[in-house]
Motif scaffolding. Structure first.
Motif: not given
Length: 319
Positions: A248-250, A199-202, A229-232, A176-181
């Motif tokens: 956005v958190w993938i 947007c920054p993408v995790l 892009q941030i890898e984590t 899923v591509f999760a984001v804040r409400a």
């Protein structure tokens, strides 16, 4: 055909080889074993002379197992594990405790499955010392292969990573591509894939099992590169960062299913069915689970079954 083990092969040969193979470094293995580097090198050469094959080969500044070494590692690791279990069984029997249980779990499983499964397992009162660690799939599978873990719970690895291992499917999940409400990309008519460029993408790390799936999905939808892009693999960082940013958190759905159900996070309206993959139990093919491990596996199966039923019911109501 050999009908017995060559008496020249000692415990120190197996221990030194397995540690060097695991660390991919003679010096690191020597430090862990508390012996000198020359001593480890000598021990490995003795083992290779006995077997008549090269077990290790140079790999940059380190070493890696040869094709013969890969085969020998599977059996040497299993032998050391069996010996540890035998010693532990005797000592635990004396102390009236069960043998230890060591589990590796990917982040999605650590959040969604392991808490309830562990509660069910503890109710069995086995007295077994229990360890649950999380991390990248490749790292956990390597620890499983050399006997540092008894079980890994997570996504099915690529075929070339499953040599000497067996997998039991529990359920399937997608990314899923999760984001804040309240995230801007949740607004109607928003071009989500174009928004990913602003947007920054995790992202999952390159060593994670879902990274190739994510890369393929993005390319297929016209996003070959991401400017920020941030890898984590840290779910704690992911949650905290999403709260204070438009990132956005993938991530695998199981990691954030609870956050989405609580309304803290939201999933962007994307069809990610192509990212679906099997989640289950991975063990060494040549290992037999102890009674406590068998009980924990049963608890994991029960939790996974109940959890997927509840999740699918919630999804049906929501849609």
């Amino acid at each position: 055909m050999l009908d017995s083990v060559d008496p020249r092969i000692k415990f120190r040969h197996l221990q030194s080889f397995v540690e060097v193979a695991r660390q991919k470094s003679v010096s690191k293995a020597a430090a862990i074993l508390h012996v000198s580097q020359p001593a480890v090198t000598k021990t490995i050469r003795e083992l290779e002379d006995i077997l008549g094959v090269a077990l290790l080969e140079r790999d940059g500044r380190g070493v890696r197992t040869s094709s013969h070494g890969d085969v020998f590692l599977r059996h040497a690791g299993a032998t050391l594990t069996a010996l540890r279990q035998a010693i532990t069984s005797v000592s635990q029997e004396t102390m009236h405790h069960g043998p230890p249980v060591r589990i590796g779990a990917l982040p999605t499983v650590s959040v969604q499955i392991m808490p309830q499964a562990m509660a069910l397992f503890l109710a069995e009162k086995t007295g077994s010392p229990t360890k649950v660690v999380t991390g990248e799939n490749a790292v956990l599978l390597e620890q499983l292969r050399v006997g540092d873990l008894d079980l890994v719970v997570g996504r099915l690895a690529a075929p070339d990573k499953m040599t000497g291992l067996v997998f039991e499917h529990l359920y399937s999940e997608h990314v899923v591509f999760a984001v804040r409400a309240g995230h801007p990309l949740l607004a109607g008519g928003a071009d989500i894939f174009a928004g990913l460029r602003t947007c920054p993408v995790l992202m999952p790390t390159r060593q994670s099992v879902i990274r190739p799936i994510v890369d393929q999905y993005l390319i297929a939808n016209g996003v070959p590169t991401l400017p920020t892009q941030i890898e984590t693999v840290s779910d704690a960082f992911g949650r905290a960062f999403l709260r204070i940013s438009d990132a956005v958190w993938i991530i695998s759905e199981g990691v954030v299913a609870g956050d989405i159900a609580d309304g803290v996070l939201a999933a962007l309206p994307l069809d990610t069915v192509d990212t679906q993959g099997p989640v289950g139990l991975t063990m060494r093919a040549d290992s037999l689970p102890t009674l406590p491990l068998t009980l924990l596996i049963q608890a994991i199966r029960a939790t996974a079954s109940a959890g997927r039923t509840a999740f699918e019911r919630h999804r049906t109501v929501r849609t």
